[in-house]
Design an enzyme around this catalytic site. Structure first.
Site, short mmCIF file in Angstrom:
data_model
loop_
_atom_site.label_atom_id
_atom_site.label_comp_id
_atom_site.label_asym_id
_atom_site.label_seq_id
_atom_site.Cartn_x
_atom_site.Cartn_y
_atom_site.Cartn_z
N GLU A 273 0.90 -1.18 0.00
CA GLU A 273 0.00 0.00 0.00
C GLU A 273 0.92 1.21 0.00
O GLU A 273 1.35 1.68 1.05
CB GLU A 273 -0.87 0.00 1.26
CG GLU A 273 -1.83 -1.17 1.37
CD GLU A 273 -3.06 -1.02 0.48
OE1 GLU A 273 -3.21 0.03 -0.16
OE2 GLU A 273 -3.85 -1.98 0.43
N CYS A 307 -2.37 9.29 2.13
CA CYS A 307 -2.00 8.65 0.87
C CYS A 307 -3.02 9.02 -0.20
O CYS A 307 -2.71 9.09 -1.39
CB CYS A 307 -1.91 7.14 1.03
SG CYS A 307 -3.37 6.44 1.80
P1 NAD Z 1 8.02 5.31 4.80
O1 NAD Z 1 8.12 4.57 3.53
O2 NAD Z 1 9.12 6.24 5.16
O3 NAD Z 1 7.89 4.28 6.03
C1 NAD Z 1 6.83 3.35 6.13
C2 NAD Z 1 7.25 2.20 7.04
O4 NAD Z 1 8.20 1.39 6.36
C3 NAD Z 1 7.92 2.64 8.34
O5 NAD Z 1 7.51 1.75 9.35
C4 NAD Z 1 9.40 2.47 8.03
O6 NAD Z 1 10.21 2.27 9.16
C5 NAD Z 1 9.38 1.23 7.16
N1 NAD Z 1 10.50 1.11 6.21
C6 NAD Z 1 11.04 2.07 5.45
N2 NAD Z 1 12.00 1.55 4.64
C7 NAD Z 1 12.04 0.22 4.90
C8 NAD Z 1 12.81 -0.87 4.39
N3 NAD Z 1 13.74 -0.68 3.46
N4 NAD Z 1 12.58 -2.11 4.87
C9 NAD Z 1 11.63 -2.31 5.82
N5 NAD Z 1 10.89 -1.31 6.36
C10 NAD Z 1 11.08 -0.06 5.89
O7 NAD Z 1 6.61 6.09 4.78
P2 NAD Z 1 6.08 7.25 5.73
O8 NAD Z 1 6.83 8.51 5.48
O9 NAD Z 1 5.94 6.76 7.14
O10 NAD Z 1 4.58 7.43 5.18
C11 NAD Z 1 4.22 8.24 4.10
C12 NAD Z 1 4.10 7.43 2.82
O11 NAD Z 1 3.23 6.33 3.01
C13 NAD Z 1 3.48 8.24 1.68
O12 NAD Z 1 4.14 7.92 0.49
C14 NAD Z 1 2.04 7.76 1.65
O13 NAD Z 1 1.39 7.94 0.42
C15 NAD Z 1 2.22 6.31 1.98
N6 NAD Z 1 1.00 5.73 2.52
C16 NAD Z 1 0.30 4.86 1.73
C17 NAD Z 1 -0.90 4.32 2.19
C18 NAD Z 1 -1.71 3.40 1.33
O14 NAD Z 1 -2.59 2.76 1.87
N7 NAD Z 1 -1.49 3.30 0.03
C19 NAD Z 1 -1.36 4.64 3.47
C20 NAD Z 1 -0.62 5.51 4.26
C21 NAD Z 1 0.56 6.05 3.77
#
Ligand code: NAD
Length: 519
Positions: A273, A307
């Site tokens: 997602e 998102c």
């Molecule tokens: P992010 O990608 O920085 O982090 C999300 C999660 O992934 C965190 O828990 C982080 O620690 C973990 N993570 C990051 N890199 C990783 C890796 N290489 N391996 C394993 N885990 C890893 O996102 P964010 O800044 O917290 O959130 C914002 C983003 O999330 C925006 O792009 C938004 O659109 C998206 N988002 C999407 C949805 C959806 O349902 N499509 C919902 C909410 C947020």
């Protein structure tokens, strides 16, 4: 100049926010002092309201991550044999506890993610709703009976628990995304290991404590849920563990690009997602009042940090000037400030990096010929120099260039104009992401075309309603770089189970399929 300046008298100070967070946690059954690190690896818990430090938490060590996955895997052997309606009893109790602690959880969501009060309460309501849905689902995990081609045979399919589900969640929905996954996974028979965003560990501690209480109250094994506190390295260890059958990852496209190949390399399952770049088409027949309200909520609500936030507005050129005048006026009335103040509609961005990203995107848009119609100014800089309060911005763009095609996680709405409906659809779909979309029209042909196979290419397509604020009953997710996953309602539960196709021969013969003759 904006008509409204920052709302509210003063921001709460960090010490007051820490005390409020500690109280909410205690009510939910977690002790902030007990999880504060004395030494070793720490995870800072901050609040975007002031940028201040709330606590230095003890981070989960690699050995503890491995132990959590092992315990979840052991619990799976038992949990998968518990009848699904009894698994549903755990989720029913969780829903009751979430209802009892809705205010406490909303406090934590506001303190850690910066959401205004009504949106924080709404996020917790979403958790309660998905628990209700999952309880009903626990009696409806249906398979099919299929018309077979051989006499004396019965062909059917059955659904079984899959295994340990690893949940990675983003900061902007610190609790709802967890509940979408956890409520469904638990009724499907899967234990959950959760790695929340490193930016929102306190809300996660509260949810973990409530679920532990629900398990104790209903006699479910404690090992059905494990919480890992840490940053990306913590998530990577979870992703690489072959005992994790499904990795459900919510976050940026960058994160998805890293996680998906690692899970694929060990033939695990992934539910992605990821980011969106959502658009709305405003046609000449759109109801102006309804459309302005819907656009303002979708684009500026949650400070542009959903998102599903509306990031691109594709307006028919005949109505663009009039519509934009109204929209700019509405934007300039938006009170920006303390999210606990009931008058506030726009709280802070998550932190200084988001502030920089917004400023850089606005500068790039203007370099490319964009005209800033309103917003982008910083608010409350003297009072909270470490925080990121910004006025939501609207930029009219000459074309859909690179910056418009990129998701900047901040309240920037790019406006493009169109002449023909085909042109609007082409602009709409010409971005790498495919999460949510809307059309505002009173023309049924346009509405139906938008929802048709050659219309919007997104996972969510709406008519006369904004791009954000989905109900839990539908399957949630998007196409293209958004990752293709579906969570929450409809038949999204199937991702959390494995399907077995069963053929039973109750005859005395052995006819082979496709008429094959052998022996
Ligand atoms: P992010 O990608 O920085 O982090 C999300 C999660 O992934 C965190 O828990 C982080 O620690 C973990 N993570 C990051 N890199 C990783 C890796 N290489 N391996 C394993 N885990 C890893 O996102 P964010 O800044 O917290 O959130 C914002 C983003 O999330 C925006 O792009 C938004 O659109 C998206 N988002 C999407 C949805 C959806 O349902 N499509 C919902 C909410 C947020």
């Amino acid at each position: 100049m904006p008509a409204a300046t920052p709302a509210g008298p003063r921001l709460p100070d960090t010490a007051a926010l820490r005390a409020r967070a500690a109280t909410a946690l205690r009510r939910c059954g977690a002790d902030l002092d007990a999880v504060t690190a004395a030494a070793g690896r720490t995870l800072p818990a901050r609040t975007p309201l002031t940028g201040g430090l709330l606590a230095d938490l003890a981070a989960t060590t690699p050995a503890q991550i491995d132990a959590a996955v092992a315990a979840a895997h052991r619990t799976f052997q038992e949990w998968r044999t518990v009848p699904a309606p009894r698994r549903g009893a755990l989720v029913k109790r969780l829903g009751a506890l979430l209802t009892a602690h809705q205010e406490d959880l909303a406090d934590l969501v506001t303190i850690e993610a910066g959401k205004i009060r009504s949106e924080a309460l709404g996020e917790v309501q979403e958790m309660i709703d998905v628990c209700d849905f999952a309880v009903g689902l626990s009696r409806q995990l249906y398979g099919r009976t299929i018309a077979g081609e051989r006499p004396g045979h019965r062909l059917s399919e059955s659904w079984h628990p899959l295994g340990v589900v690893g949940v990675l969640s983003a900061f902007n929905f610190p609790v709802a995304v967890w509940s979408w996954n956890t409520a469904i996974a638990l009724v499907c028979g899967d234990p959950v290991v959760w790695k929340p965003s490193e930016l929102t560990p306190l809300t996660a501690l509260a949810c973990d404590a409530l679920l532990a209480r629900a398990a104790a109250d209903t006699g479910a094994p404690a090992g059905v849920h494990h919480l890992l506190l840490g940053a990306r390295d913590c998530g990577e260890r979870l992703v690489d563990d072959p005992r994790v059958a499904l990795v459900s990852a919510t976050g940026s496209v960058r994160m998805g690009r890293e996680v998906a190949p690692r899970v694929a390399a060990r033939f695990g399952r992934c539910l992605l997602e990821l980011g969106g770049n959502n658009a709305a088409v405003v046609t000449p027949s759109a109801d102006p009042d309804l459309t302005v309200r819907a656009v303002v909520f979708s684009a500026a609500g949650t400070a542009g940090q959903r998102c599903t936030t509306l990031r691109r507005l594709i307006v028919h050129e005949d109505v663009a000037d009039h519509f934009l005048t109204r929209l700019v006026h509405a934007y300039q009335q938006l009170p920006v400030g303390d999210p606990f103040d009931p008058a506030t509609l726009v709280g802070p961005l998550i932190g200084p990096a988001a502030r920089t990203a917004m400023s850089k995107a606005l500068a790039a848009a203007q370099r490319a010929g964009g005209k800033l119609l309103t917003g982008g100014e910083r608010c409350l800089a003297d009072e909270a120099p470490e925080a990121a309060y910004l006025r939501p911005a609207i930029v009219r763009m000459p074309e859909q260039n690179g910056i418009v095609r990129t998701e900047t996680f901040a309240p920037i709405l790019y406006v493009l104009t169109y002449r023909t409906f085909d042109e609007a659809l082409a602009l709409h779909n010409d971005v790498p992401q495919g999460l949510s979309s809307s059309i505002f029209t009173r023309d049924q042909r346009e509405a139906e075309r938008f929802l048709a196979a050659d219309g919007s290419d997104c996972g969510i397509a709406n008519v006369n309603i904004g791009t954000s604020g989905a109900e839990i009953g539908g399957a949630f997710g998007g196409e293209k770089e958004t990752g293709g996953g579906r969570e929450s309602g409809s038949d999204a539960w199937r991702a959390y189970m494995r399907r077995a196709t069963n053929t039973v021969n109750y005859s005395a013969d052995l006819p082979l399929a496709q008429g094959v003759s052998f022996l």
